[in-house]
Design a protein around this motif. Structure first.
Motif, PDB file in Angstrom:
ATOM      1  N   GLU A  39      37.053  21.559  10.265  1.00 18.31           N
ATOM      2  CA  GLU A  39      37.670  20.464  11.018  1.00 18.31           C
ATOM      3  C   GLU A  39      37.260  19.104  10.470  1.00 18.31           C
ATOM      4  O   GLU A  39      38.069  18.195  10.340  1.00 18.31           O
ATOM      5  CB  GLU A  39      37.324  20.557  12.507  1.00 18.31           C
ATOM      6  N   LYS A  40      36.007  18.947  10.115  1.00  8.88           N
ATOM      7  CA  LYS A  40      35.512  17.686   9.559  1.00  8.88           C
ATOM      8  C   LYS A  40      36.157  17.406   8.210  1.00  8.88           C
ATOM      9  O   LYS A  40      36.544  16.271   7.916  1.00  8.88           O
ATOM     10  CB  LYS A  40      33.981  17.740   9.435  1.00  8.88           C
ATOM     11  N   GLN A  43      39.615  16.127   8.790  1.00  9.00           N
ATOM     12  CA  GLN A  43      39.617  14.750   9.278  1.00  9.00           C
ATOM     13  C   GLN A  43      39.338  13.758   8.153  1.00  9.00           C
ATOM     14  O   GLN A  43      39.866  12.648   8.150  1.00  9.00           O
ATOM     15  CB  GLN A  43      38.575  14.572  10.385  1.00  9.00           C
ATOM     16  N   ASP A  44      38.526  14.158   7.182  1.00 10.87           N
ATOM     17  CA  ASP A  44      38.165  13.263   6.072  1.00 10.87           C
ATOM     18  C   ASP A  44      39.233  13.215   4.977  1.00 10.87           C
ATOM     19  O   ASP A  44      39.219  12.312   4.148  1.00 10.87           O
ATOM     20  CB  ASP A  44      36.841  13.705   5.441  1.00 10.87           C
ATOM     21  N   ARG A  47      41.447   9.876   4.332  1.00 10.90           N
ATOM     22  CA  ARG A  47      40.630   8.803   3.759  1.00 10.90           C
ATOM     23  C   ARG A  47      40.315   9.082   2.292  1.00 10.90           C
ATOM     24  O   ARG A  47      40.361   8.193   1.447  1.00 10.90           O
ATOM     25  CB  ARG A  47      39.351   8.641   4.577  1.00 10.90           C
ATOM     26  N   ASN A  71      47.161  16.085  19.871  1.00 10.24           N
ATOM     27  CA  ASN A  71      45.810  16.071  19.294  1.00 10.24           C
ATOM     28  C   ASN A  71      45.554  17.206  18.312  1.00 10.24           C
ATOM     29  O   ASN A  71      44.421  17.460  17.950  1.00 10.24           O
ATOM     30  CB  ASN A  71      44.753  16.092  20.409  1.00 10.24           C
ATOM     31  N   LYS A  72      46.605  17.904  17.860  1.00  6.04           N
ATOM     32  CA  LYS A  72      46.410  18.998  16.916  1.00  6.04           C
ATOM     33  C   LYS A  72      47.472  18.952  15.817  1.00  6.04           C
ATOM     34  O   LYS A  72      48.653  18.822  16.094  1.00  6.04           O
ATOM     35  CB  LYS A  72      46.477  20.344  17.626  1.00  6.04           C
TER      36      LYS A  72
END
Length: 79
Positions: A39-40, A43-44, A47, A71-72
Motif C-alpha cells: 500500500e505504501k 501511494q508513493d 510522486r 478511497n480505493k
C-alpha cells in the motif's frame, strides 16, 4: 528464494525443522522490511513518476488505474 529452499537451509544450517507457514511468514516480514508494504509503495508511485518526469525532459507516462470507490484505487499498469 522458494519456501522449500529456505526450509532446507534452516534444516541444514541450524539443524532445526521449520514449519511451512512459519517460513512463509518470516519471508513475508523480511520482504516488507526490505521493500516496504504494498500500500505504501502504491501511494508513493505518483510522486516517484513525477520525479522521473521532472528529471527526464520529454518523457511521457500513462497511469492506468481504476477507481473502485472514493478511497480505493486498483493499479493496473504504467508506461
Amino acid at each position: 528464494m522458494s519456501i522449500a529452499t529456505i526450509q532446507g537451509n534452516a534444516e541444514r544450517n541450524c539443524e532445526h525443522d521449520v514449519l511451512y507457514w512459519k517460513t512463509w511468514m518470516a519471508k513475508q516480514k523480511t520482504l516488507e522490511l526490505l521493500f516496504g508494504i504494498h500500500e505504501k509503495s502504491f501511494q508513493d508511485m505518483p510522486r516517484m513518476l513525477l520525479a522521473i518526469k521532472d528529471s527526464n525532459l520529454g518523457i511521457i507516462f500513462t497511469w492506468n488505474h481504476k477507481m473502485v470507490n472514493s478511497n480505493k484505487t486498483i493499479f493496473r499498469t504504467t508506461f
